[in-house]
Every structure is written in C-alpha cells, then in structure tokens.
Design a protein around this motif. Structure first.
Motif, PDB file in Angstrom:
ATOM      1  N   THR A 138       5.290   8.050   1.847  1.00 30.10           N
ATOM      2  CA  THR A 138       4.316   8.888   2.543  1.00 30.10           C
ATOM      3  C   THR A 138       3.327   8.022   3.305  1.00 30.10           C
ATOM      4  N   SER A 139       3.016   6.872   2.724  1.00 30.35           N
ATOM      5  CA  SER A 139       2.131   5.910   3.374  1.00 30.35           C
ATOM      6  C   SER A 139       2.536   4.504   2.965  1.00 30.35           C
ATOM      7  N   ASP A 177       0.154  13.560  -5.389  1.00 25.46           N
ATOM      8  CA  ASP A 177       0.612  12.187  -5.192  1.00 25.46           C
ATOM      9  C   ASP A 177       1.317  11.689  -6.451  1.00 25.46           C
ATOM     10  N   ARG A 215       0.301   5.852  -5.659  1.00 20.09           N
ATOM     11  CA  ARG A 215      -0.890   5.611  -4.838  1.00 20.09           C
ATOM     12  C   ARG A 215      -1.148   4.119  -4.761  1.00 20.09           C
ATOM     13  N   ASP A 216      -1.190   3.595  -3.534  1.00 17.88           N
ATOM     14  CA  ASP A 216      -1.564   2.193  -3.282  1.00 17.88           C
ATOM     15  C   ASP A 216      -0.809   1.214  -4.186  1.00 17.88           C
ATOM     16  N   ASN A 260       0.817  -1.226   0.000  1.00 18.00           N
ATOM     17  CA  ASN A 260       0.000   0.000   0.000  1.00 18.00           C
ATOM     18  C   ASN A 260       0.850   1.276   0.000  1.00 18.00           C
TER      19      ASN A 260
END
Length: 595
Positions: free
Chosen positions: A405-406, A366, A369-370, A356
C-alpha cells in the motif's frame, strides 16, 4: 472487492443484448470461412426446399391436368435427386457446425481459465471456489446451444424467410400479405415475455452457483462433516439449496414455455385465414387449385423459420445471463500485473530490502506499518510473533501475491513491481503450512518444481530431504497416486514431498511458512539435514512458531501489530531479555509443564 458466500447470491452486471451479441460474435471471427461454407450449404438445402412446392405446382396444374405421364415422372425424378443431394449436404453441414461450435466453446473456456489464473489472490479470497467452477463449466456449457443456433439458424433462417416471402408474393400477393400480417403482433408479445424471462434466468443461474459452491465445500470438508456426525444437517441444507434451484428453474421455464404456444397459435390462425381467403379466390377463379396447394405448402414452410428464429431468440434470452456471468469474470482486471515498462528479472543474488512498507487489505485496517529491514544474499531470516502479527503478510508481499500500500520492496536493488512477474516468481520458492499436492503420482508432484527434470533428478531431490525412504516403501514407489490434495499421505510425508519439490526448483529466495509445523519430532530430525541443504546458499525467510527450529538463523525478527519491534540473532535477543526472550521462555515453560 465485495465478499461472497455460498448462501449469498452473486452480484452480476446486466449488459444490453447488443453488447453481449457483439462480444460473443468475436469468438465467431476465426471461423468466418467455415461459417460461410456452412451458410452456403444451408442455402443450397433451403433452395431445394423452396423448389419442392414449385415443382409440385407444375406437376399438378400442368402435367396431371394434361395427362403428361412422362413429364410427371421427370418431375418426380428431379424431386428425388434434389432431395437426396440436399440430405447429403445436410450431413456435411451438421458436421461442420458441431466442429465450429466445439472449437468456440474450447476457446472461451481456455480464455476464461487462463484469465482466472492471472487474477490476484483477492479474487479467490472474495468468493467460494465452487462459484468459480460454476462459471468455467456450467455457464460456458450454457452457450453451446446459443452458438450452435447462431450458425445454423440466425442468418440462414432469415434468408430462408426472405426467399419464402418472395416465393409467396410471386404466387399471390393477397395471400402473402394475409400470412405475414400476424408477425408484428407476435414480435411484440415475444418482446414482452423476454423482459421478465431474462431476470428469471439470472436468478436461476445464481441459485445453481450457490448449490455448486455448497456441494464443493461440503465434499472438501467431508471428514469434518462425518467426524461431527453432521450428515443429516448438511443433507437438510442441500435440500434447501436444491429447493431454491428448483423454484427458480420452474419460474424461468414457465415463462419461457410461452414462446412456443404463441408461435404455434399465430401459425394456426394464419393458416385458417389463408385457407379462408384462398377458398374464396379459388371459387372466384382468381387462382387455380394447384396454386392454393403450393401456397399452403409455402405457408407451412414460412412459419418453420419463424419457429426456428423464435427458438434462437428463446435460447438467446435463456443464456444471456450465462454470458453476463462469463464476461463479469473476464472484465475483472488483475491487481497484480506487469507494469508497462517492466523488465525481466536477472538471476537473483538474494539481497532483499523493505523500505517503509505499509499494507492494508481492501476496506480493512492496516496489517503492516512502516516495516524496514535489510537481508543480505544467503542470509537466513526468521519471522516470529503471535498469530495475526503480520508475518505471513510480509512474505506474501515479498512473493508479490499482493502489492504494498505504501513504501517499496527491493530485490537486488530493483523494485519488484517494476520487473516481469514470471521472471521474478520463477526464482522464488514457497512452502506453506497447508501443503498442496496434485492428484497425480509422487514423481509428477516433485517434478512440478521443474517440469523438465529427469526421473534421476527427481529421485536425487527426494533423497536429499530424506523422502526417498518412505516413497520406495509405497505400493508403487514414485508412481504411487497420492489422490486429491495428497490425502493418501500423512501430513509429514506431504511436507517431505514438498521439500523435494522446492529443492528441485532450485529457487534463489526461499520462503518456509510454518513448513515444519506438521512434522513430528522424529520426522523433523530426519529432514533437518535436507532442510539445511535446501537453505544453503539461498536467501531464506522462515516463519515458525516452534522456536527451536530457527535458533541457527542469521537474523530473527519479532513482528507485533504489523511492525518489527526487535531484530537480531538468537543469542543477541536472549541477552536483551525483551519480546523474543518472552516468547522463547513462555514456549519452553509450556513444554516443561507438558513434560
């Protein structure tokens, strides 16, 4: 982090004089013993200087008045010996001062350079290289006079001033008070000048930094400048930067030059007043002529340390902005650094997992993403897609040039943010489209992959990627200097050297980011066997627009808009007739049209 350009003045943080002096004084601490010896030597020289007028007073009022020739010769002999010893001590003092000063500057420059090396890519992305060089070189050099005068002027001259004040008060209190009376007025005037002077020096250093950045950029791109015949235009721009620098310099110096006239004017007024008052005291019989002569010498000596202290204050004001700029860099914290509980990365097997994963540059949209995928040890993975799709960002995150970032990135089941950076990157091999070679020999450029490698190991690595044949044909073979960025070699030859360097490093995870884009078709055939050896037994990520080079990869992932929209091997993706099929067909249709 705010972006800067060669034409934009940098933002700097203005610190208080107290904070800057305290931070700079830290660099003096390792040399406390040597500094104490220097101060001791200076005190001895000062004591000798203070004794000169006293002995002269005795010679005039006692020996000359009483016609004591032998006594006069004795005092003359003492003065001669005293000043010769003081001269010898001064030579020793200066040698020690220069040694301390040079060592301090070396330590500051080394600390700054080491710190910059640890900073994240975002730091380098946010400013021209020339402006970084201006701080490492120019601003550090600006501190030379400051430290030099700190050791030889500040404390010693304060002590000298105290000794002379005591000596003058002992000779005559009235004359001493007259001499000292102008000091508060001088201090207020100098403080007012400093308020405006510091700001002007800040502007000057910013303009000098802009000029440095412009010059570095233009010389780096001189081939482009000449190919478009833009020499006149860049010369006009250069004149513009120089004009701004000259204007800021004149503005700063014009105000700074007021320091000396103020001090000299104060000294002149004080001397006139001292002689006026002294004349009346001699006429009234309150003091002898020898006392007035001795006091006039002390008065002259009294203003010398004041001038020296003014010079130090002037130097301090001039260089505060340089110190600010240096500490601005040292205060930047690396975005990418070891966590407090980071563990050493064991030998990597090569299993890679993105979970993710999302990423965005500061103040930007972004980029990823994912993103989710798994790569088994030893697999060859290709990333394909349009320019800007996010391919290079994926491998940059895997190399931990940036942090996600994630989500998280796992290597052998370990989050790469929780392992020691050096132990992780030591097992990574990265080859970029823009191959960078250092200004040294081909041998040393290849050895950069593993600094303890022998010449035989370097040559073996070059042979493995078919670089050996072209190297031995050069004028000095492996000892041929390649010049800055490898400009003496063709683009393909630079890539071959970088292949040999990567092979010598023996990385566990290998990243090829458009690494074959600059190699012609004939050269590509020569290095295919070397590339195969390079990829063998390693988890590999290959970014390539030339799809023919990645057909044999175990897995091909199509990246679009920051997402992986398709994954599989070449045959599987062709069969699906989706995104990869479209890219592949379009490329071959283009090649056929060209043929």
């Amino acid at each position: 982090m705010a972006r800067n350009t060669i034409r934009k003045d940098e933002n700097t943080t203005r610190r208080s004089k107290k904070e800057l002096i305290l931070r700079l004084s830290v660099y003096l601490k390792p040399y406390k013993k040597e500094s104490a010896i220097v101060i001791g030597l200076m005190l001895f020289v000062m004591l000798c200087s203070v004794l000169n007028p006293y002995l002269l007073e005795i010679a005039i009022d006692d020996k000359v008045a009483n016609h004591d020739v032998m006594g006069l010769l004795e005092i003359g002999g003492v003065l001669l010996v005293l000043n010769l010893v003081a001269w010898a001590v001064s030579i020793i003092r200066w040698k020690k001062i220069y040694s301390i000063n040079n060592n301090i500057l070396l330590n500051i420059r080394r600390e700054l350079y080491t710190h910059i090396q640890d900073l994240s890519f975002d730091f380098f992305d946010s400013r021209p290289v020339g402006k970084i060089l201006a701080r490492v070189v120019g601003d550090v050099n600006a501190l030379k006079n400051l430290f030099n005068q700190s050791i030889q002027l500040l404390i010693p001259q304060l002590l000298n001033l105290a000794l002379l004040s005591i000596a003058m008060l002992m000779l005559n209190v009235k004359l001493a008070l007259v001499c000292i009376a102008l000091l508060p007025i001088l201090a207020i005037a100098m403080f007012c000048i400093e308020i405006f002077s510091r700001r002007r020096w800040e502007i000057y250093r910013k303009k000098r930094s802009n000029l440095n950045a412009f010059t570095h950029e233009e010389f780096s791109g001189v081939k482009v400048v000449q190919s478009f015949a833009k020499e006149k235009d860049t010369n006009d721009e250069f004149k513009h930067f120089v004009k701004n620098l000259k204007k800021s310099w004149n503005s700063a110096v014009r105000l700074n030059d007021m320091f000396w006239p103020l001090v000299e004017l104060s000294a002149g007024i004080a001397t006139v007043i001292v002689f006026s008052v002294g004349y009346k005291l001699v006429i009234s019989g309150e003091i002898a002529i020898g006392t007035l002569i001795a006091f006039s010498m002390y008065a002259g000596m009294f203003w010398r340390p004041i001038m020296n202290l003014s010079s130090f204050y002037n130097t301090l004001v001039t260089n505060l902005s340089a110190a600010d700029r240096i500490f601005d860099i040292l205060d930047v914290k690396p975005d990418i650094k070891d966590a407090e509980d980071a563990e050493k990365m064991d030998k990597i097997n090569g299993k890679v997992e993105f979970k993710n994963v999302g990423f965005a540059y500061e103040e930007g949209a972004d980029v990823l993403r994912d993103v989710n995928f798994n790569v088994e040890p030893g697999e060859r993975v290709a990333l394909v897609g349009a320019t800007g799709a996010g391919k290079s960002t994926i491998v940059s995150l895997l190399s931990r040039f940036y942090d996600v970032t994630s989500g998280e990135i796992l290597v052998d089941g370990k989050d790469i943010r929780k392992v020691k950076l050096e132990s992780f990157r030591n097992q990574m091999g990265i080859m970029l489209q823009d191959t960078f070679l250092f200004s040294t020999t081909i041998m040393e450029n290849i050895r950069y992959g593993r600094l303890d490698a022998t010449d035989e190991e370097v040559i073996a690595a070059a042979k493995a990627v078919d670089a050996h044949e072209f190297i031995i044909k050069l004028e000095k073979g492996y000892d041929t200097e390649v010049n800055e960025r490898g400009s003496r070699l063709s683009l393909g030859q630079r890539q071959l050297v970088s292949f040999a360097r990567a092979l010598l490093a023996n990385p566990r995870i290998l990243i090829l980011d458009e690494a074959t884009s600059n190699i012609d078709t004939q050269t590509e055939r020569l290095v295919q066997r070397g590339i195969e050896k390079l990829l063998q037994g390693r988890t590999s990520f290959v970014i390539a627009h030339r799809l023919s080079t990645i057909r044999d990869c175990d897995k091909i992932m199509v990246v679009e808009g920051g997402r992986i929209i398709e994954s599989g091997n070449h045959d599987e993706l062709i069969t699906k007739r989706k995104a990869y099929y479209g890219l592949y067909s379009a490329q071959y249709e283009f090649l056929n049209e060209g043929a």
